[in-house]
Design a protein around this motif. Structure first.
Motif, PDB file in Angstrom:
ATOM      1  N   LEU A 112       0.838  -1.190   0.000  1.00 13.31           N
ATOM      2  CA  LEU A 112       0.000   0.000   0.000  1.00 13.31           C
ATOM      3  C   LEU A 112       0.877   1.245   0.000  1.00 13.31           C
ATOM      4  O   LEU A 112       1.983   1.234   0.554  1.00 13.31           O
ATOM      5  CB  LEU A 112      -0.908   0.020   1.240  1.00 13.31           C
ATOM      6  N   ARG A 113       0.375   2.293  -0.587  1.00  9.90           N
ATOM      7  CA  ARG A 113       1.107   3.560  -0.570  1.00  9.90           C
ATOM      8  C   ARG A 113       1.088   4.115   0.850  1.00  9.90           C
ATOM      9  O   ARG A 113       0.118   3.964   1.580  1.00  9.90           O
ATOM     10  CB  ARG A 113       0.480   4.534  -1.548  1.00  9.90           C
ATOM     11  N   PRO A 142      -6.024   1.697   8.261  1.00  8.89           N
ATOM     12  CA  PRO A 142      -5.720   0.363   7.719  1.00  8.89           C
ATOM     13  C   PRO A 142      -6.903  -0.200   6.929  1.00  8.89           C
ATOM     14  O   PRO A 142      -8.048   0.182   7.171  1.00  8.89           O
ATOM     15  CB  PRO A 142      -5.471  -0.497   8.961  1.00  8.89           C
ATOM     16  N   ILE A 143      -6.606  -1.095   6.000  1.00  8.45           N
ATOM     17  CA  ILE A 143      -7.681  -1.796   5.300  1.00  8.45           C
ATOM     18  C   ILE A 143      -7.947  -3.105   6.033  1.00  8.45           C
ATOM     19  O   ILE A 143      -7.035  -3.740   6.551  1.00  8.45           O
ATOM     20  CB  ILE A 143      -7.367  -2.065   3.808  1.00  8.45           C
ATOM     21  N   SER A 144      -9.209  -3.483   6.092  1.00  5.25           N
ATOM     22  CA  SER A 144      -9.591  -4.742   6.727  1.00  5.25           C
ATOM     23  C   SER A 144      -8.982  -5.890   5.938  1.00  5.25           C
ATOM     24  O   SER A 144      -8.992  -5.891   4.707  1.00  5.25           O
ATOM     25  CB  SER A 144     -11.117  -4.880   6.752  1.00  5.25           C
ATOM     26  N   GLY A 145      -8.495  -6.872   6.663  1.00  4.15           N
ATOM     27  CA  GLY A 145      -7.855  -7.998   6.007  1.00  4.15           C
ATOM     28  C   GLY A 145      -8.772  -9.160   5.705  1.00  4.15           C
ATOM     29  O   GLY A 145      -8.358 -10.139   5.108  1.00  4.15           O
ATOM     30  N   GLU A 174      -3.547 -12.217   3.789  1.00  2.00           N
ATOM     31  CA  GLU A 174      -3.108 -13.447   4.449  1.00  2.00           C
ATOM     32  C   GLU A 174      -2.345 -13.111   5.730  1.00  2.00           C
ATOM     33  O   GLU A 174      -1.486 -12.228   5.730  1.00  2.00           O
ATOM     34  CB  GLU A 174      -2.207 -14.269   3.520  1.00  2.00           C
ATOM     35  N   ASP A 175      -2.652 -13.804   6.791  1.00  2.00           N
ATOM     36  CA  ASP A 175      -1.906 -13.763   8.056  1.00  2.00           C
ATOM     37  C   ASP A 175      -1.960 -12.434   8.818  1.00  2.00           C
ATOM     38  O   ASP A 175      -1.187 -12.253   9.756  1.00  2.00           O
ATOM     39  CB  ASP A 175      -0.433 -14.154   7.841  1.00  2.00           C
ATOM     40  N   LEU A 176      -2.823 -11.499   8.417  1.00  2.92           N
ATOM     41  CA  LEU A 176      -2.957 -10.231   9.139  1.00  2.92           C
ATOM     42  C   LEU A 176      -4.435  -9.848   9.227  1.00  2.92           C
ATOM     43  O   LEU A 176      -5.162 -10.015   8.248  1.00  2.92           O
ATOM     44  CB  LEU A 176      -2.210  -9.093   8.424  1.00  2.92           C
ATOM     45  N   PRO A 177      -4.854  -9.271  10.352  1.00  5.20           N
ATOM     46  CA  PRO A 177      -6.248  -8.824  10.443  1.00  5.20           C
ATOM     47  C   PRO A 177      -6.499  -7.536   9.659  1.00  5.20           C
ATOM     48  O   PRO A 177      -7.629  -7.238   9.272  1.00  5.20           O
ATOM     49  CB  PRO A 177      -6.461  -8.604  11.939  1.00  5.20           C
ATOM     50  N   ALA A 178      -5.442  -6.742   9.417  1.00  2.00           N
ATOM     51  CA  ALA A 178      -5.553  -5.481   8.680  1.00  2.00           C
ATOM     52  C   ALA A 178      -4.191  -5.136   8.099  1.00  2.00           C
ATOM     53  O   ALA A 178      -3.164  -5.633   8.554  1.00  2.00           O
ATOM     54  CB  ALA A 178      -6.038  -4.373   9.602  1.00  2.00           C
ATOM     55  N   LEU A 179      -4.199  -4.258   7.094  1.00  2.00           N
ATOM     56  CA  LEU A 179      -2.958  -3.814   6.471  1.00  2.00           C
ATOM     57  C   LEU A 179      -2.892  -2.298   6.555  1.00  2.00           C
ATOM     58  O   LEU A 179      -3.780  -1.595   6.056  1.00  2.00           O
ATOM     59  CB  LEU A 179      -2.887  -4.286   5.015  1.00  2.00           C
TER      60      LEU A 179
END
Length: 191
Positions: A96-97, A107-110, A139-144
């Motif tokens: 992400l930028r 954050p974006i929802s994962g 993958e492997d994260l709730p949010a990014l």
């Protein structure tokens, strides 16, 4: 069908020789089911299902069991896997930028909530970039976080638009006309 029956039915769709990285197998699933440890059995079946392609019925039964057990995360994952089987999946390494270069501040929802637009190389009749929509699971994260990087799973809304996408291709994620992130395709599995 009750939860036990759903999990038992799903279990029958997993080949006996399949095992997790920790050597847990179908025998372990059956032991947990015999002791009414449904949540553990469901979790183990999800893990076994991630190791190899299993039929849509497997994920549908797990999704229904997770719904009945009120396990939101498991339910979302199993429904997501159903959509992957129906529409295909594109795995990619997404960056992400950062906040300073993006309109996104949060954050974006994962977990498959976001359905961003993607520039995957399609052009309109006028020669302009034509975006396609795909659901996104991190993958492997709730949010990014903005500026973050992770492997993502994309489920195309219209799989035919993605037929030309291949491993190694660079694609861009858009929130609007601005670029929200850049991804490199890792692998493509379309129906």
């Amino acid at each position: 069908m009750d939860v036990t029956a759903l999990l038992e039915s799903a279990s029958l769709l997993v080949p006996e020789e399949v095992a997790t990285e920790n050597d847990l197998s179908m025998r372990d699933v059956w032991d947990y089911l015999a002791h009414d440890e449904w949540q553990i059995a469901l979790s183990l079946l999800e893990e076994l299902g991630d190791g190899r392609p299993l039929p849509l019925a497997f994920w549908e039964q797990l999704a229904e069991a997770a719904d009945r057990l009120c396990l939101e995360r498991s339910s979302a994952w199993c429904h997501w896997r159903c959509s992957e089987i129906r529409n295909g999946v594109v795995r990619a390494d997404l960056t992400l930028r950062p906040v300073a270069e993006s309109r996104r501040r949060t954050p974006i929802s994962g977990h498959g909530v976001l359905r961003p637009m993607w520039d995957i190389g399609n052009l309109s009749p006028a020669g302009e970039a034509l975006v396609s929509i795909a659901g996104l699971w991190v993958e492997d994260l709730p949010a990014l976080e903005p500026g973050g990087r992770a492997t993502v799973r994309l489920v195309p809304l219209t799989p035919a638009h993605w037929a030309h996408v291949e491993a190694g291709q660079r694609i861009t994620m858009h929130k609007d006309r601005t670029v929200a992130g850049t991804a490199v395709v890792l692998d493509v599995h379309l129906p």
